[in-house]
Structures are given as C-alpha cells and as structure tokens.
Write a protein that holds these residues in place. Structure first.
Motif, PDB file in Angstrom:
ATOM      1  N   PRO A   1       0.798  -1.228   0.000  1.00  9.48           N
ATOM      2  CA  PRO A   1       0.000   0.000   0.000  1.00  9.48           C
ATOM      3  C   PRO A   1       0.835   1.284   0.000  1.00  9.48           C
ATOM      4  CG  PRO A   1      -0.161  -1.124   2.117  1.00  9.48           C
ATOM      5  CD  PRO A   1       0.587  -2.044   1.208  1.00  9.48           C
ATOM      6  N   TYR A   2       2.059   1.249   0.569  1.00 12.72           N
ATOM      7  CA  TYR A   2       2.845   2.501   0.578  1.00 12.72           C
ATOM      8  C   TYR A   2       4.344   2.289   0.564  1.00 12.72           C
ATOM      9  CZ  TYR A   2       2.231   1.235   5.511  1.00 12.72           C
ATOM     10  OH  TYR A   2       2.156   0.542   6.682  1.00 12.72           O
ATOM     11  N   ASP A   3       4.835   1.187   1.137  1.00 13.72           N
ATOM     12  CA  ASP A   3       6.289   1.079   1.264  1.00 13.72           C
ATOM     13  C   ASP A   3       6.945   0.503   0.020  1.00 13.72           C
ATOM     14  OD1 ASP A   3       7.778   2.264   3.171  1.00 13.72           O
ATOM     15  OD2 ASP A   3       7.526   0.706   4.685  1.00 13.72           O
ATOM     16  N   ASP A   4       6.893   1.279  -1.059  1.00 15.12           N
ATOM     17  CA  ASP A   4       7.432   0.856  -2.349  1.00 15.12           C
ATOM     18  C   ASP A   4       7.711   2.134  -3.137  1.00 15.12           C
ATOM     19  OD1 ASP A   4       6.848  -1.637  -4.714  1.00 15.12           O
ATOM     20  OD2 ASP A   4       7.014   0.457  -5.323  1.00 15.12           O
ATOM     21  N   PRO A   5       8.914   2.260  -3.700  1.00 11.73           N
ATOM     22  CA  PRO A   5       9.259   3.522  -4.395  1.00 11.73           C
ATOM     23  C   PRO A   5       8.294   3.875  -5.526  1.00 11.73           C
ATOM     24  CG  PRO A   5      11.224   2.179  -4.051  1.00 11.73           C
ATOM     25  CD  PRO A   5      10.056   1.319  -3.652  1.00 11.73           C
ATOM     26  N   PHE A   6       7.806   2.869  -6.254  1.00 10.88           N
ATOM     27  CA  PHE A   6       6.891   3.162  -7.364  1.00 10.88           C
ATOM     28  C   PHE A   6       5.523   3.639  -6.856  1.00 10.88           C
ATOM     29  CE2 PHE A   6       9.961   0.308  -9.366  1.00 10.88           C
ATOM     30  CZ  PHE A   6      10.236   1.004 -10.534  1.00 10.88           C
ATOM     31  N   ILE A   7       5.114   3.084  -5.720  1.00  9.20           N
ATOM     32  CA  ILE A   7       3.847   3.523  -5.126  1.00  9.20           C
ATOM     33  C   ILE A   7       3.972   4.977  -4.658  1.00  9.20           C
ATOM     34  CG2 ILE A   7       2.232   3.177  -3.208  1.00  9.20           C
ATOM     35  CD1 ILE A   7       1.991   0.917  -5.173  1.00  9.20           C
ATOM     36  N   ILE A   8       5.051   5.274  -3.932  1.00  7.92           N
ATOM     37  CA  ILE A   8       5.242   6.633  -3.413  1.00  7.92           C
ATOM     38  C   ILE A   8       5.343   7.637  -4.569  1.00  7.92           C
ATOM     39  CG2 ILE A   8       6.755   8.133  -2.041  1.00  7.92           C
ATOM     40  CD1 ILE A   8       7.700   5.507  -0.575  1.00  7.92           C
ATOM     41  N   ALA A   9       6.123   7.289  -5.587  1.00  8.50           N
ATOM     42  CA  ALA A   9       6.288   8.197  -6.732  1.00  8.50           C
ATOM     43  C   ALA A   9       4.966   8.389  -7.467  1.00  8.50           C
ATOM     44  CB  ALA A   9       7.360   7.666  -7.684  1.00  8.50           C
TER      45      ALA A   9
ATOM     46  N   LEU B   1      10.110   3.232   4.233  1.00  3.36           N
ATOM     47  CA  LEU B   1      10.578   4.108   3.151  1.00  3.36           C
ATOM     48  C   LEU B   1       9.960   5.498   3.233  1.00  3.36           C
ATOM     49  CD1 LEU B   1      10.547   1.740   0.017  1.00  3.36           C
ATOM     50  CD2 LEU B   1      12.337   2.091   1.744  1.00  3.36           C
ATOM     51  N   THR B   2       8.726   5.582   3.736  1.00  2.00           N
ATOM     52  CA  THR B   2       8.058   6.893   3.753  1.00  2.00           C
ATOM     53  C   THR B   2       8.539   7.770   4.914  1.00  2.00           C
ATOM     54  OG1 THR B   2       6.190   5.938   4.987  1.00  2.00           O
ATOM     55  CG2 THR B   2       5.950   6.110   2.588  1.00  2.00           C
ATOM     56  N   PHE B   3       8.834   7.181   6.072  1.00  2.00           N
ATOM     57  CA  PHE B   3       9.158   8.006   7.236  1.00  2.00           C
ATOM     58  C   PHE B   3      10.391   8.898   7.035  1.00  2.00           C
ATOM     59  CE2 PHE B   3      10.957   8.564  11.612  1.00  2.00           C
ATOM     60  CZ  PHE B   3      10.037   9.518  12.013  1.00  2.00           C
ATOM     61  N   PRO B   4      11.481   8.373   6.419  1.00  2.00           N
ATOM     62  CA  PRO B   4      12.620   9.288   6.182  1.00  2.00           C
ATOM     63  C   PRO B   4      12.237  10.494   5.315  1.00  2.00           C
ATOM     64  CG  PRO B   4      13.312   7.008   5.945  1.00  2.00           C
ATOM     65  CD  PRO B   4      11.809   6.981   6.064  1.00  2.00           C
ATOM     66  N   ILE B   5      11.300  10.294   4.389  1.00  2.00           N
ATOM     67  CA  ILE B   5      10.820  11.429   3.570  1.00  2.00           C
ATOM     68  C   ILE B   5      10.058  12.404   4.455  1.00  2.00           C
ATOM     69  CG2 ILE B   5       9.361  12.093   1.611  1.00  2.00           C
ATOM     70  CD1 ILE B   5       9.837   9.290   0.438  1.00  2.00           C
ATOM     71  N   HIS B   6       9.159  11.882   5.278  1.00  2.00           N
ATOM     72  CA  HIS B   6       8.388  12.736   6.187  1.00  2.00           C
ATOM     73  C   HIS B   6       9.317  13.554   7.079  1.00  2.00           C
ATOM     74  CE1 HIS B   6       5.174   9.316   5.985  1.00  2.00           C
ATOM     75  NE2 HIS B   6       5.163  10.064   4.900  1.00  2.00           N
ATOM     76  N   ARG B   7      10.320  12.862   7.654  1.00  2.00           N
ATOM     77  CA  ARG B   7      11.218  13.520   8.613  1.00  2.00           C
ATOM     78  C   ARG B   7      11.973  14.658   7.936  1.00  2.00           C
ATOM     79  NH1 ARG B   7      14.791   9.203  11.541  1.00  2.00           N
ATOM     80  NH2 ARG B   7      15.351   9.025   9.347  1.00  2.00           N
ATOM     81  N   LYS B   8      12.310  14.446   6.669  1.00  2.00           N
ATOM     82  CA  LYS B   8      13.107  15.462   5.978  1.00  2.00           C
ATOM     83  C   LYS B   8      12.250  16.603   5.420  1.00  2.00           C
ATOM     84  CE  LYS B   8      16.849  16.053   2.680  1.00  2.00           C
ATOM     85  NZ  LYS B   8      17.767  15.351   1.746  1.00  2.00           N
ATOM     86  N   LEU B   9      11.052  16.285   4.923  1.00  2.00           N
ATOM     87  CA  LEU B   9      10.313  17.283   4.130  1.00  2.00           C
ATOM     88  C   LEU B   9       9.072  17.873   4.799  1.00  2.00           C
ATOM     89  CD1 LEU B   9      10.459  15.668   0.553  1.00  2.00           C
ATOM     90  CD2 LEU B   9      12.008  17.362   1.578  1.00  2.00           C
ATOM     91  N   LEU B  10       8.517  17.219   5.816  1.00  2.00           N
ATOM     92  CA  LEU B  10       7.260  17.729   6.389  1.00  2.00           C
ATOM     93  C   LEU B  10       7.512  18.792   7.467  1.00  2.00           C
ATOM     94  CD1 LEU B  10       4.863  14.665   6.795  1.00  2.00           C
ATOM     95  CD2 LEU B  10       5.406  16.030   4.767  1.00  2.00           C
ATOM     96  N   ALA B  11       6.570  19.751   7.507  1.00  2.00           N
ATOM     97  CA  ALA B  11       6.583  20.747   8.592  1.00  2.00           C
ATOM     98  C   ALA B  11       5.935  20.176   9.848  1.00  2.00           C
ATOM     99  CB  ALA B  11       5.839  21.999   8.146  1.00  2.00           C
ATOM    100  N   GLY B  12       5.152  19.101   9.700  1.00  2.00           N
ATOM    101  CA  GLY B  12       4.508  18.487  10.857  1.00  2.00           C
ATOM    102  C   GLY B  12       3.317  17.662  10.448  1.00  2.00           C
ATOM    103  N   SER B  13       2.624  17.129  11.445  1.00  2.00           N
ATOM    104  CA  SER B  13       1.412  16.361  11.199  1.00  2.00           C
ATOM    105  C   SER B  13       0.322  16.861  12.134  1.00  2.00           C
ATOM    106  CB  SER B  13       1.669  14.870  11.443  1.00  2.00           C
ATOM    107  OG  SER B  13       0.479  14.132  11.190  1.00  2.00           O
ATOM    108  N   LYS B  14      -0.851  17.144  11.573  1.00  2.00           N
ATOM    109  CA  LYS B  14      -1.981  17.657  12.339  1.00  2.00           C
ATOM    110  C   LYS B  14      -2.931  16.505  12.682  1.00  2.00           C
ATOM    111  CE  LYS B  14      -0.742  22.000  11.893  1.00  2.00           C
ATOM    112  NZ  LYS B  14      -0.428  22.852  13.052  1.00  2.00           N
TER     113      LYS B  14
END
Lengths: 336, 336
Positions: B154-162, B253-266
């Motif tokens: 459902p999400y942990d795959d580079p092609f899915i994320i892209a 795979l998604t969490f490192p992206i979140h940590r680097k690019l997100l301002a936060g989670s509401k």
C-alpha cells in the motif's frame, strides 16, 4: 411555418464575447471523465460540473455577463434587482458583490433554506413573496423604480443566455482536448437560458451533436411547446423536487433557439432525479441538487440507446439542502 | 542525529517519471478554486480533488505506476495481490483490470461495503480476513506464492510513493497556472505514501511551502514518530471513522521522507472530520470520505493562523458509504 430564417437573440459570436468578458470572473469548470463508470454504463459519460461554479451553479455566468456589460455601458449604475427561486438569486447576489453593486433579490418563501441563506451570505437584501398569490415581477419592478436598479432577468435576456452559453463553449474546447466529438449534450431546462446558450455554442463547433433539454415531470412546458410549435405554459400540477426548474413556460427569446437547435426535451420523474443524485454521490463523488441532476437522470434512462456513444451531461447546480442529500443517499445504487 | 545526507527512496525525478508513465492512464484531477468560500474563510482554499480520480481515490496513481513498471520489466507477469482496507484495494483492482492482470485483494471483514463492492466490481477476487486476529500480509504472501503474483504494497514501495506524488506534481503546475505559490499543502496520512510523494514533488518546485500530514486522533503514529525521531506504532485506541487512515506505523521508506520534508502532522478528531465532510457537501459540492477529509478538517481548525494565506488541501478519497454521507449531512454548517 418556416423558422429557419428567423434571427435568434444570441449567436455563437455573442457567447465567445461573453467568454472574453468572464475571464478572471467565472470559473472554467472541469469536464469530468469517469472511465470505469463509463465502462459499466456502456457509454462514455462526461460531466460538465457547474456544481463547481462560483455559487454552486451556472447562474453566476449569465449574471456576471449581464452586470459586466451593464457596468461598461452605464458607469453610474449602483444597484440591481432579481427574482428567483434560488440559484439565479445566488448568482446575481455574488456577481453584484464582486462587481460592487447593491443587490435586492425577490425570492419565494418556500425556496430551499440553503439558497436563501447563501443569497444573504453574499450580501444581498432578500425580499420574500408568496409563490402562488403574489407577482414577483411586479415586486421587482417597484424596487427597480425606487432604487434606479437594473432588473436582471433569469433567462430572457441576450447577455444572460450568452453568459450561460460559455459553459457550452468550454465543453467544446474540453471535448476537443480529450479528442472527443460528443454524440449528445444534455442540460437541465427551466426558462431555457442554459440549454439555449449551450446549444448555440456547441452546435457552432459540433453541428452533428444532438442537444437535449431535461425537464421535470409536470413542468414539461418545453416538450409540449416543441410539439405545439409555440410557447405553451405548464398545466397545474403536483409539485416537483426540482425547485430550480419551475419556470412557467419557455422564454420569448430562448424558445426560438430551442426550436431551431434542440433535438428534443427529455422529461424525468422525481424518482429518476433522486436516483441520479444517488448515482452522483456514489459514483461521481459530486453533490448535485435535484434540478441540477435532471440531465443525468435523462441519460441514465437513455442508457440503451447510448451504448458505445459519448454523452456530455451538464450538472447545473449543487445547492441541495441536507435533507435532500439524505433522501438521495437512502436510494439504492442505480448501477447495481 | 543528522539525517540530511540520508538517501531517500524517492526523489522528484522519480515522480516526474511516474507522471510520464501515468499519461493516458490516470486522470489529471482538477485543483478546485472557491473564491467566495475562501473569502468567508479568510484564506484561499484550493482543493486537489482526488475524489475525482479513477476509483474515487489517489490510490489508482501508485497502483498503476507499480503495475506499469512491473509490466515493462516482466512481460510474463499475469497476477497481482494486495492487502488493503479499501481504497488501495480498489486502486489495485482497477489498475489490474485496465492493464490485463488478475487481481486478488485481501480486505478486512469490516471494510466499508462500498469499497468491497467496488473492488469486486472492478473484477478482483476479494479474500476477507479478521482485522484483529489474522495476519493480512501472511495471507497475501501465500496467495502470491501460489499464483506467482506480484504483491503490491500500500505505501512502502518507491513506485507507489512516486505514483502518489504525481498528485503533488499536478498541484505545482496547477498552482503556477493560477499564479499562486501555496503557503501550505496538506494531505491525509496513513502509511504516508501520498503525503511523502506529494512533499517530494511540491518541495522540489516550491521549497518554501510548508507540507503537512493529517492524521485521525488515536492513529497519530506519524506525529509521535516525528517527535520521537523514529517510527513508533499507534497505541491501542478507540476506533476512528477514518477507515482509510489506520496504518500501524509510518512506513520504512516513507518516514525518512516525512522527517526530511514535512513541517509536521496535524491530528483531527472524528467530530472535526464529520464537520469537514459537511463543509465539503455544503460549500465544495464534493462527496469526501472520512479519511479523505482529514486534511480539510485540519485547515478548518488552522483558520486563525491561515488568514491571508493560500492552502492546498488534498481531498484524497470519496468512497463514503451512504450512512456516512447522511451523518455528515446531519451536521450543522461549520461556516455559520
């Protein structure tokens, strides 16, 4: 009688001019494509989503075109007045607000609460009248005289018809972008400004496309007028849930357009309209009001004859009260 | 710990490549503009309507990107399998149908009926499991081994994320066409493929735009993971109406992206989500499902701090059961 040489109130150039005028004012609404829904239906269904227009209906187009044109010719004009069951009210109120006019709207006391609330929300003064005992046009004329206001009629005005026609002009360019020539374009009809304007624009680009109106049962004045060859009023009838489609008879300016350009008018029952609203909620993910769903109800009934074809359906308004949204949600899935 | 040099699973070029691959397969969904609603809110609200994507959610993008890439590298692949509470199920089922694969979908027995029905409607075989006692991944692996099928996560795959990120790439070009640089972009988050992909695409074009995730109360694993600096699971909690947002923890795979690019989670409550669904019905004329409305709920709560700004909200899905549509319709108008 041969009507072919008759001069119509609006031509395709008027619609193109309206589109220029509306740039930066009205939304270019999307023509929505639903490939897998279409596959299940057996025909390609494209939705012109006027529910997503400013004020939730196409009426903002004609009202803005009328007011922009009036502003250009009379810089001293300060106030406008309109009579409407709801969507034209909102369109005029919002256009007036955005263009700096004072607006007074004469509305029936039984108009849906969401439409009255939204009209007031756009800053207009609302004057309520009794639908069956008072003359809304006389009330509007008195206000216009008192305030020096411009009356913005709901459909029988060339600028209104041309403004509504910009939805049709967008359909032509959006269909071309998809590489499609529609076999059929259908739009709900009350006084007929929308379907008249859309027919004017679409027939100019796609002369072989069949244009249909859709009317509620009991308010089938256009069907009967087309059959009679002249404008005939609705017969006294049971109320319809399509509060937006209750004009008394086709317009003096719109009917000659209908007679020349339409393939016909489809009549739909309240039950078919509720099913179409349910179909829109479930499969199109759109909130469509009863009158706005009349064209959708018609093409769902025409499914057999549409197999393999492409139908563009104008969903003309989305101002449904929560109670009506719930009534539609309670229907089964029309696709099962 | 400095993560700035960490290699992420997906970059902006991967998203652009996915967009090329999806041309003619996925819908370019509209970025909807509501000028008068925005005026009332005090900030500009732009809606990326993934409710209008094929299958009624963004999930079709990632699934199609995964299957198109797999087809290119393994022409003999015939079958796919996925586990999902519903929207990924429909996305994989529809992508498989359109690309000629057999699909088996492992779904929880309490998934919304509309999602199970639609998944079957797209021709997939549905295998139901008990959410709290059975291991859906083990069931999927067994099917994959038996049928030589590709597992589509459902999400942990580079092609899915892209693939999900292509919604963000469209936001950048659509915002540019409106002459707007968004101050904020927000998307609902479960495993985080959507918000991770969207952040990847948007940050590449608009580096100053703040990207937020939105999560349901009780399923705030991303908020707590961002605070902890590592992936932590949800605590046992009351159920949420956001059936689409119940992943156990952020993806590897998604969490490192979140940590680097997100301002936060509401984090948003069920009540706020229902109000957002009501707001969407009344003012946006859109049917949005609970999980799909989490970002909208968040910006409505952030109204004070957003005054004068521009917020792009991804409404990620519209597959709401009629009962949920009715619950939302029963709410008052959040704008009054």
């Amino acid at each position: 009688m041969d009507h072919s040489s008759e001069t119509l109130a609006v031509n395709a150039a008027d619609v193109r001019e309206a589109a220029e005028r509306l740039k930066g004012h009205a939304i270019v609404t999307p023509l929505l494509d639903y490939p897998l829904v279409s596959e299940r239906l057996g025909f390609r269904l494209l939705i012109k989503a006027e529910t997503l227009q400013i004020t939730g209906s196409f009426k903002f187009r004609g009202a803005s075109n009328r007011l922009l044109a009036a502003k250009a010719t009379d810089p001293n004009l300060r106030a406008v007045v309109a009579f409407s069951s709801g969507n034209h009210a909102q369109g005029v109120a919002a256009a007036a607000k955005l263009l700096g006019f004072k607006a007074t709207i004469v509305m029936p006391s039984d108009a849906p609460a969401i439409k009255v609330a939204n009209t007031k929300g756009y800053g207009a003064e609302v004057v309520l009248y009794q639908r069956h005992s008072e003359d809304r046009e006389a009330i509007a004329r008195a206000i216009a005289e008192r305030e020096g206001a411009l009356i913005v009629p709901p459909y029988d005005d060339p600028f209104i018809i041309a403004g509504q026609g910009t939805a049709g002009l967008e359909i032509t360019s959006q269909a071309k972008a998809l590489g499609v020539t529609p076999d059929l374009v259908i739009a709900p009809c009350s006084g007929g400004g929308l379907v008249g304007g859309v027919a004017t624009a679409v027939k100019d680009v796609f002369p072989k496309t069949a244009i249909y109106a859709a009317e509620p049962a009991g308010y089938d004045d256009l069907s009967r007028s087309l059959a009679a060859g002249e404008r005939v009023p609705n017969k006294p009838s049971a109320p319809s849930i399509c509060d937006a489609l209750m004009a008394e008879r086709p317009g003096a300016l719109t009917f000659p357009i209908h007679r020349k350009l339409l393939a016909g008018s489809k009549v739909v029952s309240d039950e078919a309209v509720l099913d179409a609203m349910s179909f829109a909620q479930r499969h199109l993910k759109l909130v469509v009001e009863p009158g706005g769903a009349a064209g959708l109800a018609a093409v769902l009934a025409m499914r057999g004859e549409l197999q393999g074809k492409t139908a563009v359906v104008v969903c003309s308004g989305g101002n449904a009260d929560p109670e009506m949204i719930k009534r539609a949600a309670d229907r089964g899935d029309p696709l099962l």
